[in-house]
Design a protein around this motif. Structure first.
Motif, short mmCIF file in Angstrom:
data_model
loop_
_atom_site.label_atom_id
_atom_site.label_comp_id
_atom_site.label_asym_id
_atom_site.label_seq_id
_atom_site.Cartn_x
_atom_site.Cartn_y
_atom_site.Cartn_z
N GLU A 23 37.24 71.70 -7.02
CA GLU A 23 38.18 71.22 -6.59
C GLU A 23 38.51 70.19 -5.93
O GLU A 23 39.33 69.42 -6.02
CB GLU A 23 39.07 72.38 -5.75
N ALA A 24 37.69 69.69 -5.03
CA ALA A 24 37.79 68.68 -4.11
C ALA A 24 36.92 67.45 -4.91
O ALA A 24 36.77 66.21 -4.53
CB ALA A 24 36.92 68.89 -2.86
N LYS A 25 36.17 67.72 -5.97
CA LYS A 25 35.26 66.75 -6.78
C LYS A 25 34.33 66.20 -5.78
O LYS A 25 34.48 64.74 -5.58
CB LYS A 25 36.15 65.79 -7.42
N SER A 26 33.61 67.09 -5.18
CA SER A 26 32.31 66.56 -4.29
C SER A 26 31.08 67.23 -4.33
O SER A 26 31.03 68.34 -5.10
CB SER A 26 33.06 66.73 -2.83
N ILE A 27 30.26 66.65 -3.91
CA ILE A 27 28.87 67.14 -4.02
C ILE A 27 28.39 67.03 -2.51
O ILE A 27 28.42 66.04 -2.09
CB ILE A 27 28.09 66.23 -5.09
N LYS A 28 27.60 68.19 -2.24
CA LYS A 28 27.07 68.47 -0.93
C LYS A 28 25.61 68.44 -1.05
O LYS A 28 25.04 69.53 -1.75
CB LYS A 28 27.58 69.40 -0.21
N VAL A 29 24.71 67.67 -0.61
CA VAL A 29 23.39 67.78 -0.57
C VAL A 29 22.85 67.76 0.65
O VAL A 29 23.09 67.01 1.58
CB VAL A 29 22.61 66.73 -1.50
N ALA A 30 21.84 68.88 0.96
CA ALA A 30 21.26 68.82 2.26
C ALA A 30 19.70 68.93 2.09
O ALA A 30 19.30 69.82 1.30
CB ALA A 30 21.57 70.15 3.23
N ASN A 31 18.91 68.46 3.16
CA ASN A 31 17.67 68.61 3.37
C ASN A 31 17.30 69.18 4.78
O ASN A 31 18.25 69.39 5.57
CB ASN A 31 16.61 67.51 2.68
#
Length: 101
Positions: A73-81
């Motif tokens: 919906e927001a056209k986003s990618i969230k990546v976490a380490n």
């Protein structure tokens, strides 16, 4: 024996200084989630490839991530380490994806 003691001190101090420099300058582990988020966002939202294709072919450096989320919906990618969380979001056809944090 003194020779080994001096060598141990130098190695310990060297490792301590390397650790301090990584902490203050930002280690590669802090930079890689941003790289992953931007690359995947560009592959997925700009080029319109599938998730599997982007996961297999986008990254030249493999990094274990703790979390990887796609928000359609927001056209986003969230990546976490362990050290950082990065979010890349699609802006427009002209600008593509940008890091938001």
């Amino acid at each position: 024996m003194k020779k080994y003691r001096k060598l141990t001190y130098f190695v310990t101090i060297g490792l301590f200084l390397i650790g301090i420099s990584f902490y203050f300058t930002g280690s590669p582990f802090k930079l890689l989630p941003g790289y992953y988020a931007k690359e995947f966002c560009s592959c997925y939202f700009v080029v319109h490839q599938t998730k599997d294709y982007c996961m297999e072919n986008s990254f030249s450096i493999k990094l274990p991530t703790l979390s990887f989320e796609i928000n359609e919906e927001a056209k986003s990618i969230k990546v976490a380490n362990l050290m950082r969380t990065s979010i890349a979001q699609w802006q427009s056809e002209r600008f593509g994806c940008v890091l938001t944090n």
